[in-house]
Write a protein that holds these residues in place. Structure first.
Motif, PDB file in Angstrom:
ATOM      1  N   ILE A   1       0.869  -1.179   0.000  1.00  0.00           N
ATOM      2  CA  ILE A   1       0.000   0.000   0.000  1.00  0.00           C
ATOM      3  C   ILE A   1       0.903   1.226   0.000  1.00  0.00           C
ATOM      4  O   ILE A   1       1.649   1.468   0.952  1.00  0.00           O
ATOM      5  N   LEU A   2       0.855   1.972  -1.096  1.00  0.00           N
ATOM      6  CA  LEU A   2       1.656   3.176  -1.265  1.00  0.00           C
ATOM      7  C   LEU A   2       0.734   4.376  -1.070  1.00  0.00           C
ATOM      8  O   LEU A   2      -0.278   4.499  -1.772  1.00  0.00           O
ATOM      9  N   THR A   3       1.058   5.220  -0.108  1.00  0.00           N
ATOM     10  CA  THR A   3       0.210   6.371   0.212  1.00  0.00           C
ATOM     11  C   THR A   3       0.931   7.665  -0.112  1.00  0.00           C
ATOM     12  O   THR A   3       2.044   7.902   0.358  1.00  0.00           O
ATOM     13  N   LEU A   4       0.288   8.494  -0.932  1.00  0.00           N
ATOM     14  CA  LEU A   4       0.761   9.849  -1.198  1.00  0.00           C
ATOM     15  C   LEU A   4       0.265  10.679  -0.027  1.00  0.00           C
ATOM     16  O   LEU A   4      -0.940  10.831   0.156  1.00  0.00           O
ATOM     17  N   ASN A   5       1.175  11.198   0.780  1.00  0.00           N
ATOM     18  CA  ASN A   5       0.783  11.808   2.044  1.00  0.00           C
ATOM     19  C   ASN A   5       1.228  13.275   2.096  1.00  0.00           C
ATOM     20  O   ASN A   5       2.298  13.592   2.598  1.00  0.00           O
ATOM     21  N   ASN A   6       0.391  14.137   1.544  1.00  0.00           N
ATOM     22  CA  ASN A   6       0.605  15.577   1.612  1.00  0.00           C
ATOM     23  C   ASN A   6      -0.776  16.246   1.572  1.00  0.00           C
ATOM     24  O   ASN A   6      -1.068  17.050   0.690  1.00  0.00           O
ATOM     25  N   PRO A   7      -1.653  15.904   2.535  1.00  0.00           N
ATOM     26  CA  PRO A   7      -3.052  16.322   2.452  1.00  0.00           C
ATOM     27  C   PRO A   7      -3.271  17.835   2.469  1.00  0.00           C
ATOM     28  O   PRO A   7      -4.238  18.315   1.890  1.00  0.00           O
ATOM     29  N   SER A   8      -2.377  18.592   3.071  1.00  0.00           N
ATOM     30  CA  SER A   8      -2.577  20.043   3.109  1.00  0.00           C
ATOM     31  C   SER A   8      -2.473  20.665   1.717  1.00  0.00           C
ATOM     32  O   SER A   8      -2.966  21.765   1.483  1.00  0.00           O
TER      33      SER A   8
ATOM     34  N   LEU B   1      10.056  -1.694  -3.946  1.00  0.00           N
ATOM     35  CA  LEU B   1       9.020  -2.616  -4.426  1.00  0.00           C
ATOM     36  C   LEU B   1       9.548  -3.554  -5.509  1.00  0.00           C
ATOM     37  O   LEU B   1       9.173  -4.725  -5.556  1.00  0.00           O
ATOM     38  N   GLU B   2      10.418  -3.065  -6.379  1.00  0.00           N
ATOM     39  CA  GLU B   2      10.996  -3.920  -7.421  1.00  0.00           C
ATOM     40  C   GLU B   2      11.790  -5.072  -6.818  1.00  0.00           C
ATOM     41  O   GLU B   2      11.858  -6.156  -7.393  1.00  0.00           O
ATOM     42  N   ASN B   3      12.358  -4.838  -5.658  1.00  0.00           N
ATOM     43  CA  ASN B   3      13.174  -5.855  -5.004  1.00  0.00           C
ATOM     44  C   ASN B   3      12.402  -6.693  -3.984  1.00  0.00           C
ATOM     45  O   ASN B   3      12.978  -7.571  -3.352  1.00  0.00           O
ATOM     46  N   TRP B   4      11.124  -6.437  -3.824  1.00  0.00           N
ATOM     47  CA  TRP B   4      10.284  -7.162  -2.872  1.00  0.00           C
ATOM     48  C   TRP B   4       9.803  -8.449  -3.533  1.00  0.00           C
ATOM     49  O   TRP B   4       8.833  -8.457  -4.282  1.00  0.00           O
ATOM     50  N   THR B   5      10.476  -9.532  -3.257  1.00  0.00           N
ATOM     51  CA  THR B   5      10.188 -10.807  -3.933  1.00  0.00           C
ATOM     52  C   THR B   5       8.844 -11.402  -3.531  1.00  0.00           C
ATOM     53  O   THR B   5       8.271 -12.186  -4.284  1.00  0.00           O
ATOM     54  N   GLU B   6       8.319 -11.036  -2.366  1.00  0.00           N
ATOM     55  CA  GLU B   6       7.032 -11.568  -1.915  1.00  0.00           C
ATOM     56  C   GLU B   6       5.857 -10.748  -2.434  1.00  0.00           C
ATOM     57  O   GLU B   6       4.706 -11.098  -2.220  1.00  0.00           O
ATOM     58  N   GLY B   7       6.142  -9.631  -3.096  1.00  0.00           N
ATOM     59  CA  GLY B   7       5.086  -8.734  -3.556  1.00  0.00           C
ATOM     60  C   GLY B   7       4.243  -9.338  -4.665  1.00  0.00           C
ATOM     61  O   GLY B   7       4.747  -9.965  -5.587  1.00  0.00           O
ATOM     62  N   LYS B   8       2.913  -9.150  -4.556  1.00  0.00           N
ATOM     63  CA  LYS B   8       1.971  -9.673  -5.552  1.00  0.00           C
ATOM     64  C   LYS B   8       1.136  -8.566  -6.176  1.00  0.00           C
ATOM     65  O   LYS B   8       0.632  -8.724  -7.279  1.00  0.00           O
ATOM     66  N   GLY B   9       0.952  -7.459  -5.464  1.00  0.00           N
ATOM     67  CA  GLY B   9       0.115  -6.377  -5.964  1.00  0.00           C
ATOM     68  C   GLY B   9       0.373  -5.105  -5.193  1.00  0.00           C
ATOM     69  O   GLY B   9       1.036  -5.103  -4.152  1.00  0.00           O
ATOM     70  N   LEU B  10      -0.143  -4.001  -5.734  1.00  0.00           N
ATOM     71  CA  LEU B  10       0.091  -2.700  -5.115  1.00  0.00           C
ATOM     72  C   LEU B  10      -1.172  -1.852  -5.205  1.00  0.00           C
ATOM     73  O   LEU B  10      -1.805  -1.773  -6.262  1.00  0.00           O
ATOM     74  N   ILE B  11      -1.518  -1.216  -4.099  1.00  0.00           N
ATOM     75  CA  ILE B  11      -2.604  -0.243  -4.048  1.00  0.00           C
ATOM     76  C   ILE B  11      -1.950   1.115  -3.856  1.00  0.00           C
ATOM     77  O   ILE B  11      -1.144   1.304  -2.945  1.00  0.00           O
ATOM     78  N   VAL B  12      -2.283   2.060  -4.723  1.00  0.00           N
ATOM     79  CA  VAL B  12      -1.760   3.420  -4.609  1.00  0.00           C
ATOM     80  C   VAL B  12      -2.945   4.332  -4.292  1.00  0.00           C
ATOM     81  O   VAL B  12      -3.950   4.315  -4.996  1.00  0.00           O
ATOM     82  N   HIS B  13      -2.817   5.115  -3.221  1.00  0.00           N
ATOM     83  CA  HIS B  13      -3.897   6.035  -2.882  1.00  0.00           C
ATOM     84  C   HIS B  13      -3.332   7.272  -2.205  1.00  0.00           C
ATOM     85  O   HIS B  13      -2.177   7.307  -1.796  1.00  0.00           O
ATOM     86  N   GLY B  14      -4.165   8.285  -2.123  1.00  0.00           N
ATOM     87  CA  GLY B  14      -3.788   9.521  -1.462  1.00  0.00           C
ATOM     88  C   GLY B  14      -4.399   9.608  -0.082  1.00  0.00           C
ATOM     89  O   GLY B  14      -5.454   9.046   0.176  1.00  0.00           O
ATOM     90  N   ALA B  15      -3.742  10.340   0.791  1.00  0.00           N
ATOM     91  CA  ALA B  15      -4.239  10.538   2.149  1.00  0.00           C
ATOM     92  C   ALA B  15      -5.458  11.457   2.144  1.00  0.00           C
ATOM     93  O   ALA B  15      -5.624  12.289   1.251  1.00  0.00           O
ATOM     94  N   LYS B  16      -6.318  11.285   3.104  1.00  0.00           N
ATOM     95  CA  LYS B  16      -7.469  12.159   3.350  1.00  0.00           C
ATOM     96  C   LYS B  16      -8.403  12.296   2.145  1.00  0.00           C
ATOM     97  O   LYS B  16      -8.812  13.388   1.777  1.00  0.00           O
TER      98      LYS B  16
END
Length: 124
Positions: free
Chosen positions: A59-66, A86-101
């Motif tokens: 879970i990748l969060t863009l965190n600059n809500p102001s 993430l490219e080096n994360w061998t156990e990774g299967k998927g990614l959720i990208v979202h923004g804060a707030k």
């Protein structure tokens, strides 16, 4: 090319870059890697947060809500670090990208974009 496809902790893209001597930063616009990093660090604020769950979902969060999660210069550098992680994360299967707030992303901090703009770049 076969040696590039061997399993290791380095991604195929990273291997290609290392073998060809290229950089992730394009010098055709008048900037070199360290110059660009230094310039981007002049625009602080926000963060890129990464959680790696045991089930293989990141879970990748863009965190600059102001600033409605606009990318600051520092966030741009952090994003590169997180993508490499993430490219080096061998156990990774998927990614959720979202923004804060409840806001995804309003774009980039225009002050950072202006600072990087050169006549050759044609950014603005």
């Amino acid at each position: 090319m076969a040696s590039l496809l061997k399993t290791s902790s380095m991604s195929v893209r990273t291997k290609l870059i290392h073998q060809t001597g290229l950089s992730l930063y394009n010098t055709s616009h008048g900037f070199h890697e360290e110059e660009l990093k230094t310039k981007l660090q002049e625009f602080p604020g926000g963060s890129i947060d990464l959680q790696k769950k045991e089930n293989g979902i990141g879970i990748l969060t863009l965190n600059n809500p102001s600033k409605r999660n606009a990318f600051s210069g520092v966030m741009m550098l952090q994003l590169l670090e997180k993508v490499t992680e993430l490219e080096n994360w061998t156990e990774g299967k998927g990614l959720i990208v979202h923004g804060a707030k409840n806001t995804f992303c309003s774009g980039s901090d225009l002050n950072a974009v202006k600072a990087l703009a050169t006549p050759e770049a044609n950014f603005l």
